[in-house]
Design an enzyme around this catalytic site. Structure first.
Site, PDB file in Angstrom:
ATOM      1  CD  GLN A  91      -2.425  -1.209   0.034  1.00  0.00           C
ATOM      2  OE1 GLN A  91      -2.953  -0.287   0.016  1.00  0.00           O
ATOM      3  NE2 GLN A  91      -3.969  -2.739  -0.357  1.00  0.00           N
ATOM      4  CE  LYS A 122      -2.627  -4.989  -2.689  1.00  0.00           C
ATOM      5  NZ  LYS A 122      -3.615  -4.290  -3.249  1.00  0.00           N
ATOM      6  CB  CYS A 153      -7.042 -10.282   3.959  1.00  0.00           C
ATOM      7  SG  CYS A 153      -7.559 -10.510   1.767  1.00  0.00           S
TER       8      CYS A 153
END
Length: 408
Positions: A201, A224, A362
């Site tokens: 992230q 991502k 998750c």
């Protein structure tokens, strides 16, 4: 950064969903792909498709150059010291599993410690559970503050001389917390431990310098960060990677094979058995070119402004709870709306053309820590706008009115 011009580069954004313009706010799960990445992968398959490292023919040479060129781009992107410190993987999950299976099981034993946080994605939790079970090591957790942050003093109190590995997400995929991974790495090193950073992230959204962080391992996924699915990378310090054994065996990763024994190639290829994800790596290289052209500093600033604006707009909605730090937050907002199930919230938003994520993300231990079973999450990227945040706020208000009986 001109967001309108950037949006023009993403074909998927120019469509209607359920009669509304698409507002894609699920970027923490996966990002959309610009034309340059799509065309690069298409060009590879149309003109250069061949297996790498093995053939001396022209297509094989071009494919190898493109594949290894992508590795060089990743190394520069992370500011790794050496290209051979970059191992291509299927993504963050497989990169962390590689470290856990090869390094973790080799160095951990009875009474040793593995330190993580309660906010970790399952991909940075379950591998360490398995190492602990297999070796007799103890899994320890750094305490989480009420606002979803980690204090350095808690890191210092949790890590001891028995600690072998500290593993931590740079950015929480639920809370948006930006963790002090550089300072945590320093604490780990003082105790003789190594530091693994889950960069899933962080890598798409901010400049990452693995030398400046002084982490020992860093894992991330391409999908991502505007790249294809199924490709990612592990950065590891050369001296550690050289001591580690491969976890997948077969073609490509061998040096010499006898009937009863074999030896391995040098770094990085000893960890890349079989035909690698060639087109994915080439696409990841194109995604890195794209992000560098836009500028990671500009992307980070844009997302922080959007997140702050979203917190302001959503906080004005009665009965809406926002999770995570108030001030220092990455570009996502996780929330619940009264007693309405997040899946119902996401369904109503989808009817308005707004894509958000709903579920436990998750992170089931973190959900229990927050005393919820699930949340909704809006996550932003370089192509999102304040107008889309306004649409989100209006749609949530509409959701509240539709499920009025469930509020309170």
């Amino acid at each position: 950064m001109n967001t309108a011009q950037i949006r023009e580069l993403f074909p998927i954004l120019h469509q209607e969903v359920n009669g509304h313009p698409l507002a894609y706010l699920d970027n923490a799960a996966t990002s959309q792909k610009p034309v340059s990445v799509i065309e690069t992968v298409k060009k590879y398959y149309e003109l250069d498709n061949a297996n790498v490292h093995r053939g001396v023919h022209t297509l094989g040479s071009r494919a190898t150059d493109a594949y290894e060129g992508a590795r060089e781009k990743v190394a520069r992107f992370l500011n790794a010291r050496r290209t051979e410190e970059i191992i291509f993987t299927r993504g963050t999950t497989s990169a962390i599993n590689l470290v856990a299976s090869s390094y973790g099981r080799a160095v951990c034993g009875e009474g040793d410690e593995i330190v993580i946080t309660p906010m970790e994605h399952h991909s940075n939790l379950i591998p360490w559970q398995q190492v602990a079970k297999a070796t007799g090591a103890t899994l320890k957790y750094i305490p989480l503050q009420e606002d979803g942050s980690i204090r350095l003093e808690d890191v210092e109190q949790t890590v001891t001389d028995r600690t072998k590995i500290v593993a931590m997400a740079y950015v929480s995929n639920v809370l948006g917390t930006v963790n002090p991974v550089k300072r945590a790495a320093a604490v780990a090193h003082r105790h003789g431990a190594v530091m693994l950073v889950d960069g899933a992230q962080s890598t798409p959204h901010m400049k990452v310098d693995v030398q400046e962080l002084d982490c020992d391992f860093y894992a991330f996924s391409g999908h991502k960060m505007c790249g294809p699915t199924g490709i990612g990378a592990l950065y590891g310090k050369k001296e550690l990677l050289e001591r580690m054994e491969p976890v997948e065996f077969g073609g490509e990763m061998i040096d010499h094979v006898d009937l009863y024994d074999s030896t391995w190639k040098e770094l990085p290829w000893k960890f890349e058995g079989g035909t690698p994800i060639i087109a994915g790596a080439v696409g990841l290289g194109a995604a890195i070119d794209f992000l560098r052209e836009i500028g990671l500093d500009a992307i980070e600033q844009h997302e922080k402004e959007l997140a702050a604006y979203a917190v302001e707009r959503l906080s004005a909605i009665d009965d809406l709870t926002i999770y995570g730090p108030v001030n220092e937050r990455a570009g996502l907002v996780t929330f619940n709306l009264g007693d309405i199930h997040p899946h119902d919230v996401a369904t109503v938003l989808d009817a308005e053309g707004i894509a958000v994520r709903a579920g436990h993300h998750c992170c089931q231990p973190l959900m229990r820590r927050l005393r919820v079973t699930a949340t909704a999450r809006a996550s932003f990227y370089l192509y999102n706008t304040q107008e889309e945040v306004d649409r989100l706020a209006a749609a949530l208000q509409k959701t509240k009115e539709f499920f009025g009986h469930a509020i309170g």
